[in-house]
Design a protein around this motif. Structure first.
Motif, PDB file in Angstrom:
ATOM      1  N   SER A  36      30.028  40.724  33.579  1.00 35.32           N
ATOM      2  CA  SER A  36      29.563  39.748  33.145  1.00 35.32           C
ATOM      3  C   SER A  36      28.054  39.494  33.927  1.00 35.32           C
ATOM      4  CB  SER A  36      29.291  38.477  32.288  1.00 35.32           C
ATOM      5  OG  SER A  36      30.192  39.088  31.310  1.00 35.32           O
ATOM      6  N   PHE A  37      28.933  39.645  34.775  1.00 37.62           N
ATOM      7  CA  PHE A  37      27.531  39.343  36.472  1.00 37.62           C
ATOM      8  C   PHE A  37      27.018  40.216  36.845  1.00 37.62           C
ATOM      9  CE2 PHE A  37      27.265  39.719  41.344  1.00 37.62           C
ATOM     10  CZ  PHE A  37      26.040  38.706  41.480  1.00 37.62           C
ATOM     11  N   LEU A  38      27.403  41.498  37.302  1.00 30.80           N
ATOM     12  CA  LEU A  38      27.129  43.282  37.397  1.00 30.80           C
ATOM     13  C   LEU A  38      25.836  42.948  36.403  1.00 30.80           C
ATOM     14  CD1 LEU A  38      30.215  44.730  38.593  1.00 30.80           C
ATOM     15  CD2 LEU A  38      27.807  44.515  39.984  1.00 30.80           C
ATOM     16  N   GLY A  39      26.574  43.234  35.036  1.00 28.78           N
ATOM     17  CA  GLY A  39      25.602  42.935  33.420  1.00 28.78           C
ATOM     18  C   GLY A  39      24.045  42.286  34.044  1.00 28.78           C
ATOM     19  N   ALA A  40      24.544  40.679  34.677  1.00 30.85           N
ATOM     20  CA  ALA A  40      22.468  40.462  34.964  1.00 30.85           C
ATOM     21  C   ALA A  40      22.350  41.097  36.052  1.00 30.85           C
ATOM     22  CB  ALA A  40      23.553  38.977  34.686  1.00 30.85           C
ATOM     23  N   ARG A  41      22.643  41.034  37.083  1.00 29.17           N
ATOM     24  CA  ARG A  41      22.393  41.789  38.283  1.00 29.17           C
ATOM     25  C   ARG A  41      22.087  43.777  37.607  1.00 29.17           C
ATOM     26  NH1 ARG A  41      20.543  39.049  42.268  1.00 29.17           N
ATOM     27  NH2 ARG A  41      22.348  38.249  43.603  1.00 29.17           N
ATOM     28  N   ARG A  42      22.068  43.948  37.006  1.00 31.57           N
ATOM     29  CA  ARG A  42      21.534  45.578  36.159  1.00 31.57           C
ATOM     30  C   ARG A  42      22.228  45.908  36.668  1.00 31.57           C
ATOM     31  NH1 ARG A  42      17.931  44.348  32.317  1.00 31.57           N
ATOM     32  NH2 ARG A  42      17.240  46.435  32.739  1.00 31.57           N
ATOM     33  N   ARG A  43      23.401  45.921  37.428  1.00 29.61           N
ATOM     34  CA  ARG A  43      24.445  46.918  38.022  1.00 29.61           C
ATOM     35  C   ARG A  43      25.422  47.777  36.643  1.00 29.61           C
ATOM     36  NH1 ARG A  43      26.377  43.538  43.087  1.00 29.61           N
ATOM     37  NH2 ARG A  43      23.835  43.545  44.084  1.00 29.61           N
ATOM     38  N   PHE A  44      25.455  48.261  36.000  1.00 30.20           N
ATOM     39  CA  PHE A  44      25.512  48.696  35.212  1.00 30.20           C
ATOM     40  C   PHE A  44      26.743  49.591  35.168  1.00 30.20           C
ATOM     41  CE2 PHE A  44      21.003  47.977  32.736  1.00 30.20           C
ATOM     42  CZ  PHE A  44      21.864  45.662  31.994  1.00 30.20           C
ATOM     43  N   ASP A  45      26.721  50.656  35.986  1.00 29.13           N
ATOM     44  CA  ASP A  45      27.563  50.984  36.832  1.00 29.13           C
ATOM     45  C   ASP A  45      28.931  50.494  36.486  1.00 29.13           C
ATOM     46  OD1 ASP A  45      26.459  50.644  39.112  1.00 29.13           O
ATOM     47  OD2 ASP A  45      26.087  52.406  39.688  1.00 29.13           O
ATOM     48  N   LEU A  46      28.433  49.492  37.704  1.00 22.25           N
ATOM     49  CA  LEU A  46      29.853  48.848  38.233  1.00 22.25           C
ATOM     50  C   LEU A  46      30.113  47.625  37.255  1.00 22.25           C
ATOM     51  CD1 LEU A  46      28.451  47.941  41.980  1.00 22.25           C
ATOM     52  CD2 LEU A  46      29.715  49.854  41.589  1.00 22.25           C
ATOM     53  N   SER A  93      46.862  36.854  46.334  1.00 19.39           N
ATOM     54  CA  SER A  93      47.309  35.703  45.228  1.00 19.39           C
ATOM     55  C   SER A  93      48.623  36.580  44.303  1.00 19.39           C
ATOM     56  CB  SER A  93      46.367  36.216  43.932  1.00 19.39           C
ATOM     57  OG  SER A  93      46.103  36.914  42.972  1.00 19.39           O
ATOM     58  N   SER A  94      49.705  36.230  43.244  1.00 16.58           N
ATOM     59  CA  SER A  94      50.675  37.030  42.802  1.00 16.58           C
ATOM     60  C   SER A  94      50.485  37.368  42.414  1.00 16.58           C
ATOM     61  CB  SER A  94      51.718  35.422  42.013  1.00 16.58           C
ATOM     62  OG  SER A  94      50.596  35.405  40.663  1.00 16.58           O
ATOM     63  N   GLY A  95      49.681  38.906  42.400  1.00 13.59           N
ATOM     64  CA  GLY A  95      49.482  40.182  41.553  1.00 13.59           C
ATOM     65  C   GLY A  95      48.974  39.314  39.796  1.00 13.59           C
ATOM     66  N   ASP A  96      49.117  38.078  39.632  1.00 14.66           N
ATOM     67  CA  ASP A  96      48.935  38.237  37.517  1.00 14.66           C
ATOM     68  C   ASP A  96      48.512  38.931  37.143  1.00 14.66           C
ATOM     69  OD1 ASP A  96      47.833  36.684  36.014  1.00 14.66           O
ATOM     70  OD2 ASP A  96      49.820  35.962  35.904  1.00 14.66           O
ATOM     71  N   LEU A  97      48.327  39.716  36.144  1.00 11.17           N
ATOM     72  CA  LEU A  97      47.702  40.570  35.073  1.00 11.17           C
ATOM     73  C   LEU A  97      46.394  39.820  34.799  1.00 11.17           C
ATOM     74  CD1 LEU A  97      49.599  43.623  34.886  1.00 11.17           C
ATOM     75  CD2 LEU A  97      48.736  43.320  36.663  1.00 11.17           C
ATOM     76  N   ARG A  98      46.961  38.585  34.365  1.00 10.12           N
ATOM     77  CA  ARG A  98      46.097  38.267  32.917  1.00 10.12           C
ATOM     78  C   ARG A  98      45.105  37.728  34.082  1.00 10.12           C
ATOM     79  NH1 ARG A  98      49.825  33.903  30.236  1.00 10.12           N
ATOM     80  NH2 ARG A  98      50.595  33.987  33.004  1.00 10.12           N
ATOM     81  N   LEU A  99      44.895  36.881  34.861  1.00  6.69           N
ATOM     82  CA  LEU A  99      44.228  36.556  36.178  1.00  6.69           C
ATOM     83  C   LEU A  99      43.868  37.898  36.507  1.00  6.69           C
ATOM     84  CD1 LEU A  99      43.064  34.512  38.213  1.00  6.69           C
ATOM     85  CD2 LEU A  99      44.759  34.942  39.647  1.00  6.69           C
ATOM     86  N   LYS A 100      43.880  38.939  37.046  1.00  8.75           N
ATOM     87  CA  LYS A 100      42.846  39.774  37.606  1.00  8.75           C
ATOM     88  C   LYS A 100      41.862  40.229  36.383  1.00  8.75           C
ATOM     89  CE  LYS A 100      43.358  44.666  39.051  1.00  8.75           C
ATOM     90  NZ  LYS A 100      44.557  45.477  39.774  1.00  8.75           N
ATOM     91  N   ALA A 101      42.259  39.968  35.676  1.00  5.15           N
ATOM     92  CA  ALA A 101      42.208  40.743  33.930  1.00  5.15           C
ATOM     93  C   ALA A 101      40.741  39.567  33.704  1.00  5.15           C
ATOM     94  CB  ALA A 101      42.570  41.163  32.815  1.00  5.15           C
ATOM     95  N   ARG A 102      40.770  38.957  34.147  1.00  5.45           N
ATOM     96  CA  ARG A 102      39.633  37.912  33.582  1.00  5.45           C
ATOM     97  C   ARG A 102      38.685  37.673  34.532  1.00  5.45           C
ATOM     98  NH1 ARG A 102      37.752  34.311  30.707  1.00  5.45           N
ATOM     99  NH2 ARG A 102      36.520  32.265  31.353  1.00  5.45           N
ATOM    100  N   LEU A 103      39.384  37.705  36.004  1.00  2.00           N
ATOM    101  CA  LEU A 103      38.464  37.823  36.770  1.00  2.00           C
ATOM    102  C   LEU A 103      37.305  39.039  36.795  1.00  2.00           C
ATOM    103  CD1 LEU A 103      39.912  36.586  40.475  1.00  2.00           C
ATOM    104  CD2 LEU A 103      38.696  35.088  38.796  1.00  2.00           C
ATOM    105  N   HIS A 104      37.639  40.313  36.739  1.00  4.28           N
ATOM    106  CA  HIS A 104      36.697  41.439  36.823  1.00  4.28           C
ATOM    107  C   HIS A 104      36.203  41.544  35.431  1.00  4.28           C
ATOM    108  CE1 HIS A 104      38.406  44.089  39.785  1.00  4.28           C
ATOM    109  NE2 HIS A 104      39.383  43.212  39.035  1.00  4.28           N
ATOM    110  N   ASP A 105      36.885  40.798  33.779  1.00  4.33           N
ATOM    111  CA  ASP A 105      35.364  40.479  32.976  1.00  4.33           C
ATOM    112  C   ASP A 105      34.549  39.580  33.458  1.00  4.33           C
ATOM    113  OD1 ASP A 105      35.398  41.197  30.473  1.00  4.33           O
ATOM    114  OD2 ASP A 105      36.093  39.040  29.827  1.00  4.33           O
ATOM    115  N   LEU A 106      34.895  38.358  33.919  1.00  2.00           N
ATOM    116  CA  LEU A 106      33.289  37.398  34.530  1.00  2.00           C
ATOM    117  C   LEU A 106      32.617  38.278  35.248  1.00  2.00           C
ATOM    118  CD1 LEU A 106      35.552  34.056  34.792  1.00  2.00           C
ATOM    119  CD2 LEU A 106      34.471  34.585  33.206  1.00  2.00           C
ATOM    120  N   HIS A 107      33.569  38.911  36.112  1.00  4.00           N
ATOM    121  CA  HIS A 107      31.972  39.897  37.268  1.00  4.00           C
ATOM    122  C   HIS A 107      31.216  40.623  36.157  1.00  4.00           C
ATOM    123  CE1 HIS A 107      31.907  42.347  41.528  1.00  4.00           C
ATOM    124  NE2 HIS A 107      31.205  41.011  41.297  1.00  4.00           N
TER     125      HIS A 107
END
Length: 225
Positions: A206-216, A190-204
């Motif tokens: 939540s997913f990692l929390g649901a997987r109980r991978r709290f460190d990640l 992608s273009s390296g848009d920081l807002r997009l990067k932040a959005r994906l990591h924020d959503l991810h």
């Protein structure tokens, strides 16, 4: 010249000013020197008729492209508002598909689908998934005339990330993991848009929390914040 320096000139006078400057007006260049660092008065170089025509042709092509881009984005904004209104009226994706007069393609529809998918995340996880899944499909078909490879990758990363989050909300964690993997693959292109990067990591996160991978999950949140 003040309006030109502030970027507030409409296209037609802007075109005339650019042509005037390219022809080497020393007084106007001097006026703009304080607004644009490194722009000084012309050094008395007279443009030949051939170079003037070349400048004019290049400017015509540039401004023509800009006009078409403006028209495209205006039409997509109108389509986005129309699709958003239909989705808010109820019936979900099927109600939208049943409206055969609406072309279900382009950035406007994609934006409306992503916005609505997020809006119904609490009350209707199934609709959230359906809208995000259709958004993924549209993101892969954006017209390359208006969206270069990096911009298209931005939207595909965004759509796949939203689908991953929707699947997470519906407890389809295995499919959500695959969707996030695809999202991050597109993020690398992608273009390296920081807002997009932040959005994906924020959503991810939540997913990692649901997987109980709290460190990640905490690592992902550190990237966001």
């Amino acid at each position: 010249m003040e309006a030109f320096a502030k970027g507030s000139l409409p296209p037609v006078p802007l075109k005339a000013v650019v042509r005037h400057l390219l022809r080497g007006c020393r007084s106007c260049s001097a006026l703009l020197a304080s607004s644009f660092e490194g722009l000084g008065p012309a050094r008395g170089i007279e443009a030949s008729p051939e170079s003037s025509r070349a400048y004019d042709e290049a400017l015509d092509r540039t401004f023509s492209t800009l006009r078409f881009q403006q028209q495209y984005h205006r039409s997509e904004e109108i389509r986005q508002r129309r699709v958003a209104a239909l989705l808010e009226a109820g019936g979900g994706l099927q109600a939208l598909i049943d409206r055969s007069e609406i072309s279900l393609q382009g950035l406007g529809v994609l934006r409306a689908l992503l916005d609505r998918s997020w809006a119904v995340r609490h009350e209707n996880p199934q609709e959230m998934v359906e809208l995000a899944r259709f958004a993924v499909r549209l993101a892969g078909t954006l017209n390359p005339r208006w969206h270069d490879e990096k911009d298209a990758a931005d939207w595909q990363a965004r759509a796949w990330g939203e689908l991953g989050n929707a699947l997470r909300a519906r407890d389809d964690l295995d499919e959500a993991e695959r969707a996030f993997g695809t999202a991050f693959s597109f993020l690398l292109q992608s273009s390296g848009d920081l807002r997009l990067k932040a959005r994906l990591h924020d959503l991810h996160a939540s997913f990692l929390g649901a997987r109980r991978r709290f460190d990640l999950a905490f690592t992902a949140l550190d990237i966001v914040h």
